[in-house]
Write an enzyme that holds these catalytic residues in place. Structure first.
Site, PDB file in Angstrom:
ATOM      1  N   HIS A 172       7.257  39.051  67.215  1.00  0.00           N
ATOM      2  CA  HIS A 172       8.804  38.822  67.263  1.00  0.00           C
ATOM      3  C   HIS A 172       9.476  37.764  66.344  1.00  0.00           C
ATOM      4  CE1 HIS A 172      12.371  37.171  69.360  1.00  0.00           C
ATOM      5  NE2 HIS A 172      11.880  37.970  70.553  1.00  0.00           N
ATOM      6  N   GLU A 276      11.201  42.859  65.123  1.00  0.00           N
ATOM      7  CA  GLU A 276      10.055  42.703  65.729  1.00  0.00           C
ATOM      8  C   GLU A 276       9.210  44.071  65.653  1.00  0.00           C
ATOM      9  OE1 GLU A 276      10.801  41.448  69.512  1.00  0.00           O
ATOM     10  OE2 GLU A 276      12.844  40.725  69.030  1.00  0.00           O
TER      11      GLU A 276
HETATM   12  C1  BG6 Z   1      13.886  39.718  72.573  1.00  0.00           C
HETATM   13  C2  BG6 Z   1      14.333  40.406  73.508  1.00  0.00           C
HETATM   14  O1  BG6 Z   1      12.902  40.493  71.730  1.00  0.00           O
HETATM   15  O2  BG6 Z   1      13.728  38.306  72.857  1.00  0.00           O
HETATM   16  C3  BG6 Z   1      15.736  39.824  74.134  1.00  0.00           C
HETATM   17  O3  BG6 Z   1      14.807  41.875  73.417  1.00  0.00           O
HETATM   18  C4  BG6 Z   1      15.310  38.237  74.452  1.00  0.00           C
HETATM   19  O4  BG6 Z   1      16.201  40.522  75.100  1.00  0.00           O
HETATM   20  C5  BG6 Z   1      14.796  37.779  73.103  1.00  0.00           C
HETATM   21  O5  BG6 Z   1      16.511  37.544  74.839  1.00  0.00           O
HETATM   22  C6  BG6 Z   1      14.300  36.148  73.230  1.00  0.00           C
HETATM   23  O6  BG6 Z   1      13.531  35.958  74.300  1.00  0.00           O
HETATM   24  P1  BG6 Z   1      12.806  34.779  74.680  1.00  0.00           P
HETATM   25  O7  BG6 Z   1      12.118  34.757  75.781  1.00  0.00           O
HETATM   26  O8  BG6 Z   1      12.335  34.046  73.363  1.00  0.00           O
HETATM   27  O9  BG6 Z   1      14.182  33.966  74.880  1.00  0.00           O
END
Ligand code: BG6
Length: 306
Positions: A172, A276
């Site tokens: 991510h 990602e």
């Molecule tokens: C992304 C998702 O990969 O991660 C989003 O598609 C999400 O929907 C974002 O808001 C952040 O997620 P987190 O759990 O790290 O706040």
């Protein structure tokens, strides 16, 4: 306790001048790599690369100034590892968002300078009492981080149990950019994506570079393309290459969502773009007993004016 962890890591893995260990933010143990072309920081919490910078350049990874560095919380920025599910857990929405790998303590298995001069770090994660509550399967996750002119990441999952299992995964990655409103993303033209931003729906990306004018949260499936981030004010491009990855997620929270995140400051949204490398939804991976699967991401950069 953290001091003792760092002392033990130094004794076993330090490479003088190149790979050291210290207590990072909130006294969380951290690996610090400093080699002629670049520097990088990696936390054992989540096997999380939080920093990667070429000498004389600004960081390639965004890290929020409000990120929490706590055992039960993911780090906001860098490269969180989403595993073994992406987003909310479909069977039980009370399980941790994006799985447990990003909040688990990983084990460092090896540090080496390979013949190319790059530094190679090997980390692993196996089930523990807590993870078994969420994912009752035997697995080994091996993560190899290769640091040099490029940053290369290989995430291998192996089924060590006696039943097949299915998982989702994402690296991510939060890229640091000058201004999301002046950023272009190339490589996704012709791909089908589902947006999570209201009203949700499935669309096909047009051929033009993707521009950002509002909150973006799109999941591209059946997509193996390399992506290129163009950052004209920062005078650079970032190329995100991948292998064995059939999904790409593109995310920027924009103004309102940024305000709603406690570990992200209100003004930071123009400075980051998540691209990602993933296998999610229909692209989830099923492993039979003894089988492995490795997903690769490679990050390279060059100046636009060169
Ligand atoms: C992304 C998702 O990969 O991660 C989003 O598609 C999400 O929907 C974002 O808001 C952040 O997620 P987190 O759990 O790290 O706040």
């Amino acid at each position: 306790m953290p001091d003792r962890i760092v002392a033990a890591l130094r004794e076993k893995f330090e490479i003088e001048n190149f790979v050291g260990f210290d207590l990072g933010v909130n006294r969380v143990p951290r690996i610090v790599v400093t080699i002629p072309p670049c520097e990088a920081h990696i936390y054992l919490h989540g096997a999380h690369v939080t920093h990667y910078r070429h000498r004389g350049q600004s960081p390639l990874l965004f890290l929020s100034e409000k990120s929490l560095f706590q055992n039960d919380k993911p780090i906001r920025g860098g490269i969180p590892i989403c595993w073994p599910w992406f987003g909310p857990n479909k069977q039980n929405p009370s399980f941790p968002m994006h799985g447990f790998a990003r909040t688990s303590m990983w084990e460092l298995q090896g540090v080496a300078q390979i013949p190319t001069g790059q530094i190679e770090l090997k980390l692993s994660l196996t089930p523990n009492e807590q993870s078994k509550n969420f994912f009752p399967h035997d697995f080994v996750l091996d993560y190899t981080i290769t640091i040099g002119d490029t940053l290369e990441l290989a995430l291998r999952a192996t089924n060590t149990g006696d039943q097949p299992f299915t998982y989702e995964e994402a690296l991510h990655t939060y890229f640091a950019i000058s201004d999301i409103r002046k950023t272009q993303l190339l490589g996704l033209g012709g791909s089908t994506y589902t947006t999570k931003v209201a009203p949700p729906g499935t669309h096909t990306q047009g051929p033009d570079p993707l521009l950002f004018t509002a909150e973006t949260d799109s999941v591209y499936t059946n997509n193996t393309a390399e992506c290129t981030i163009i950052d004209p004010p920062g005078d650079r491009t970032i190329v995100v290459g991948k292998q064995n990855s059939n999904s790409t997620i593109v995310w920027n929270p924009w103004i309102a969502k940024a305000k709603a995140m406690p570990d992200f400051s209100d003004e930071e949204w123009p400075k980051m773009l998540c691209v990602e490398t993933a296998n999610v939804w229909d692209n989830a991976i099923t492993l039979a007993l003894g089988q492995s699967h490795t997903m690769y991401q490679r990050i390279a950069t060059r100046q636009l004016s060169q």
